[in-house]
Design a protein around this motif. Structure first.
Motif, PDB file in Angstrom:
ATOM      1  N   TYR A   1      -7.818   1.739   5.513  1.00 21.69           N
ATOM      2  CA  TYR A   1      -7.685   1.422   4.085  1.00 21.69           C
ATOM      3  C   TYR A   1      -7.513  -0.078   3.882  1.00 21.69           C
ATOM      4  CZ  TYR A   1      -5.887   1.687  -0.722  1.00 21.69           C
ATOM      5  OH  TYR A   1      -5.697   1.523  -2.070  1.00 21.69           O
ATOM      6  N   TYR A   2      -6.720  -0.693   4.715  1.00 26.69           N
ATOM      7  CA  TYR A   2      -6.519  -2.139   4.614  1.00 26.69           C
ATOM      8  C   TYR A   2      -7.254  -2.894   5.721  1.00 26.69           C
ATOM      9  CZ  TYR A   2      -4.470  -6.732   4.579  1.00 26.69           C
ATOM     10  OH  TYR A   2      -4.316  -8.082   4.556  1.00 26.69           O
TER      11      TYR A   2
ATOM     12  N   LEU B   1       0.815  -1.213   0.000  1.00 27.06           N
ATOM     13  CA  LEU B   1       0.000   0.000   0.000  1.00 27.06           C
ATOM     14  C   LEU B   1       0.847   1.261   0.000  1.00 27.06           C
ATOM     15  CD1 LEU B   1      -2.670  -0.928   2.684  1.00 27.06           C
ATOM     16  CD2 LEU B   1      -2.805  -1.188   0.215  1.00 27.06           C
TER      17      LEU B   1
ATOM     18  N   ARG C   1      -4.940   6.436   0.905  1.00 21.05           N
ATOM     19  CA  ARG C   1      -4.100   5.402   1.531  1.00 21.05           C
ATOM     20  C   ARG C   1      -3.617   5.796   2.920  1.00 21.05           C
ATOM     21  NH1 ARG C   1      -0.897   2.155  -3.055  1.00 21.05           N
ATOM     22  NH2 ARG C   1      -2.498   2.265  -4.643  1.00 21.05           N
TER      23      ARG C   1
ATOM     24  N   ARG D   1       2.869   5.528   5.933  1.00 24.14           N
ATOM     25  CA  ARG D   1       1.753   6.231   5.289  1.00 24.14           C
ATOM     26  C   ARG D   1       2.116   7.696   5.043  1.00 24.14           C
ATOM     27  NH1 ARG D   1      -1.418   2.423   8.212  1.00 24.14           N
ATOM     28  NH2 ARG D   1      -3.172   1.683   6.967  1.00 24.14           N
TER      29      ARG D   1
END
Length: 192
Positions: free
Chosen positions: A95-96, A70, A90, A129
């Motif tokens: 997001y995940y 990601l 992201r 991130r």
């Protein structure tokens, strides 16, 4: 000679740990509950992990390994504003992992008792991130697609923080990236 570890058993324990982190939090989850959830004995679990903290570190690492892809973004296929929007999407902790906000809040609450948890979170979930967005802004600056000399760290922090504010306000997370991009892009874009 020690027997080789059973990968399926290890994964069952890791998944049980991750589920308990979400449902009970770090302080309240117990090795006994995890062992019961994974359908193993406590000695089986302790042969693999000496402490609850060691088990949680591995459970977090399991999730971080799944998220590594990601943190890269191919600019070549996206327009600058779209690349910025994708990077902001992201940043979303969920997001995940849809449970990420709960986990992050729990680890923040554990800062006084177990500060290492927050440090692990910073290193593996927060900084990658933020670096994604900061690096993207640097690439966009080199292309002339955003203003020169932007404070990339502050912009990334503001964008990341928007997810936490929206979470606490009860705002839908799907609306965050478009709203952030609409508000920030006019400021980031170079003068015409």
């Amino acid at each position: 000679m020690a027997r080789p570890r059973d990968a399926e058993l290890d994964e069952a324990i890791i998944r049980a740990t991750r589920n308990r982190l979400v449902s009970d939090g770090y302080a309240r989850m117990t090795i006994g509950d995890i062992a019961a959830d994974a359908k193993v004995s406590r000695p089986t679990l302790y042969r693999r992990w000496a402490t609850k903290f060691d088990l949680v570190v591995d459970a977090l690492d399991y999730g971080f390994r799944q998220q590594e892809d990601l943190y890269t973004l191919d600019l070549s296929r996206l327009a600058p504003r779209d690349a910025f929007a994708e990077a902001v999407r992201r940043l979303d902790p969920a997001y995940y992992n849809p449970d990420a906000m709960v986990l992050m809040a729990d680890f923040a609450g554990e800062t006084i008792r177990t500060p290492e948890l927050l440090e692990i979170l910073r290193e593996h979930a927060v900084e990658p991130r933020l670096a994604l967005l900061e690096n993207l802004l640097g690439e966009l600056e080199e292309l002339g697609a955003v203003r020169a000399g932007l404070d990339r760290r502050t912009i990334a922090t503001l964008c990341f923080g928007s997810y936490f504010a929206a979470f606490y306000r009860g705002d839908p997370r799907e609306d965050i990236a478009p709203a952030v991009v609409a508000a920030l892009w006019p400021v980031l874009a170079p003068p015409s």
